[in-house]
Write an enzyme that holds these catalytic residues in place. Structure first.
Site: not given
Ligand code: BES
Ligand code: ZN
Length: 635
Positions: A164, A166, A299-302, A326-327, A330, A404, A585, A587
């Site tokens: 990962q 980012q 949740g996801g990474m683009e 969302h992804e 991106h 972050d 996760r 979040k």
């Molecule tokens: N690019 C982000 C994940 C991210 C942001 C990783 C900053 C590291 C640093 C990804 O697109 C994202 O926003 N994921 C969200 C899901 C989205 C539906 C809001 C997540 O992982 O919760």
């Molecule tokens: Zn995002």
């Protein structure tokens, strides 16, 4: 300070210097950097790209699961100013064995002092005319991007690895210039133990590799011909199967998960079409998803061509697939047009959250999209309540901080709210055309907030200063809170949900509430709309009627578990412990530990569960929880 070369370089350096002084977080005077192509200074990288910059990365790495290392070489193609003599790379915790030119001649290098967050610069000296340098290295013990999973942490019982990158973790597994403004193409040869499959954010993903030349393991080749920011270089290795979803889309997952994944994501092709109809062609060829083991911290990474996703969105009823929208979004906002520095993060996430909503509107209808927008607004309002004012600006100043820290509702939800407000002001047709042109005109380029504002002023407001004053972009971008002119985020479905929550509050039995046909989002809003104080009997009645404690929907379970902690509702605690242990996760994990740690009775419980669960988390998640609970002494 970088040395000065030609006038062109001088201009670049001066422009970078301007950005440097922009620490008061006031609007920059002009379309900074747009004319010269200069990159604004990135406080999260040691690189000095005006002097020498990486344009291409060629990896040759072997994944050693026993030693938990990625080891081999990174061959970097470089572009240098005429009399440049050295290049500065970003590294964090890498073990550098030697550095050579393309012919194997040793180059001298120096590893600077490591900064705990940014890592150490790797300064490589080279003779004039050098076009490639080869870094021989392996990852260190604390390679924060990488998680090595043992057989008990996967559903296949096979080992697994994923990265990962980012925001600034790519430097923990690749020595390169790790700044989002320094785009690089890449290729890779990855050798993995026999029986496992490697996939990357690139072309070349196939289930079967070829036998490694020395007979030890299997070899996979990858290639990314579009220049991407280095945080998007991504690798996963595991027992992986592929299932086609559409002509240019598919899903990868462990065999035990592939069926559920393929079923959940059937709408991907429709999402791609909807996205293209909105903002122009998809420029990356294929769009595949990889479902990771449950410890995936996001949740996801683009990652381009291959979105990485948590299995916690496999609800079974496709109710959490807006994350895929969302992804996918991106692929335009973020991967095509990229935040130049992490201070401009809202340009990635705010645009993407808006775009996500528009895709969902196209495939699931306006009422569905209105629910998503309303939930997003509620997140924003909730987060604003306990956030420093300076962190509430869309344009951030993250100098000296972990980027972050910028991953808040501001970038996502306030960013999206700003775009909804712009849409309302200029009208949907004009705003859609504007965004389509914006992505096209700046494809494969870094974008700063100032440059976006200059573009917006030129394209949307040149003839209408009054309308601009009405929108007041400065209040949004450089001011706190949610400006009063924000486009409303209202949902009729949610108004009906609120009526049911009120009925419950005034004594109606849960079984008598009108909840038939509610979607996940209505349930989430119902949980939000419940009174702050419920009796144990009320909690139990809700649970009995709706089965919240046992739900297989991760978002509903999370919302319910927070409610359970608030009310010390003990019948949910076994489920809470399982949820904290079975997935990672951030979040979900971080708020639950934080809520527990805020109470006398919950803190010991949080510490006990964390001691058990921590080894299973990715470093991104455990790093965040450590900040709340403290790292266990033996960690
Ligand atoms: N690019 C982000 C994940 C991210 C942001 C990783 C900053 C590291 C640093 C990804 O697109 C994202 O926003 N994921 C969200 C899901 C989205 C539906 C809001 C997540 O992982 O919760
Ligand atoms: Zn995002």
């Amino acid at each position: 300070m970088p040395r000065l070369f030609l006038p062109a370089v001088l201009i670049t350096l001066l422009a970078a210097g301007c950005a440097d002084t922009d620490t008061v977080d006031a609007p920059a005077p002009a379309d900074e950097g747009a004319e010269t192509g200069a990159l604004p200074h990135d406080v999260h990288s040691h690189a000095r790209p005006a002097e020498a910059r990486v344009t291409h990365v060629a990896l040759d790495l072997t994944a050693d699961f026993a030693a938990q290392t990625l080891a081999g070489t990174a061959t970097l193609s470089i572009e240098t100013a005429p009399d440049a003599e050295e290049i500065v790379l970003d590294t964090r915790g890498l073990v550098i064995e030697r550095v050579t030119d393309a012919d194997g001649n040793a180059l001298t290098y120096d590893e600077g002092n490591p900064d705990p967050l940014l890592g150490a610069p790797l300064i490589v000296a080279f003779p004039a005319g050098t076009e490639r340098i080869v870094v021989h290295y392996r990852t260190g013990e604390d390679a924060a991007a990488v998680q090595w999973l043992g057989p008990v942490q996967t559903s296949s019982g096979q080992p697994f690895l994923f990265t990962q990158g980012q925001a600034i973790l790519t430097r923990t597994w690749i020595p390169t210039q790790d700044s989002p403004g320094i785009r690089q193409t890449y290729e890779a040869i990855i050798t993995v133990p026999e029986g496992l499959t490697a996939v990357m954010s690139a072309e070349g993903n196939t289930p079967d590799g070829q036998p490694a030349p020395d007979g030890a393991g299997t070899l996979f080749h990858f290639q990314m011909d579009e220049p991407i920011p280095p945080y998007l270089i991504a690798l996963a290795i595991g027992d992986l199967e592929f299932r086609e979803l559409g002509p240019r889309s598919g899903v990868w997952a462990e065999p035990q998960v592939i069926e559920a994944a393929a079923n959940e994501f059937v709408d991907v092709e429709a999402m791609m079409t909807a996205a293209e109809n909105l903002y122009g062609p998809y420029r990356w060829g294929r769009y595949d998803l990889l479902v990771l083991p449950p410890s995936f911290p996001f949740g996801g990474m683009e990652n381009p061509r291959l979105t990485f996703a948590t299995p916690t969105i496999l609800a079974g009823d496709r109710s959490l697939v807006s994350l895929v929208a969302h992804e996918l979004a991106h692929s335009w906002s973020g991967n095509l047009v990229t935040n130049a520095t992490w201070d401009d993060f809202w340009l990635n996430e705010g645009f993407t959250s808006y775009f996500e909503n528009r895709i969902m509107e196209a495939i699931s209808g306006p009422e569905y999209a209105a629910m998503l927008e309303s939930l997003s607004r509620a997140d924003l309002v909730g987060d604003l309540a306990d956030m420093d004012e300076a962190d509430q600006h869309l344009h951030l100043n993250l100098e000296g901080r972990d980027p972050d820290d910028g991953m808040t509702a501001i970038a996502y939800d306030k960013g999206a709210a700003f775009l909804f407000t712009l849409e309302e002001a200029v009208g949907r047709a004009r705003f859609d055309a504007f965004l389509r042109d914006y992505f096209d005109a700046h494809a494969f380029q870094p974008m700063t907030t100032e440059r976006f504002v200059a573009y917006m002023d030129r394209e949307l407001f040149a003839d209408d200063p009054e309308l601009r004053a009405q929108v007041d972009p400065e209040a949004w971008i450089y001011g706190p809170g949610l400006p009063e002119n924000a486009a409303p985020a209202e949902s009729e479905a949610f108004a009906r949900v609120e009526a049911q929550a009120e009925a419950f509050a005034s004594g109606t039995a849960p079984t008598a509430l009108a909840t038939d046909g509610w979607t996940t989002h209505e349930w989430l809003h119902f949980l939000q709309a419940l009174p702050a104080d419920l009796s144990t009997d009320q909690m139990a009645a809700l649970d009995e009627a709706f089965g919240f404690t046992e739900t297989g929907n991760s978002e509903i379970r999370f919302a319910w578990l927070r409610t359970a902690i608030r009310h010390r509702y003990e019948p949910a605690f076994a489920s809470l412990e399982a949820f904290l242990t079975e997935q990672g996760r951030r979040k979900f994990i971080l708020p639950l530990y934080t809520d527990l740690a805020a109470t006398d009775w919950g803190r010991p419980m949080a510490e006990r569960i964390y001691r058990e669960a921590r080894p299973g988390y990715h470093a991104i998640t455990s790093g965040s929880v450590d900040a709340v609970l403290g790292a266990p002494a033996d960690a």
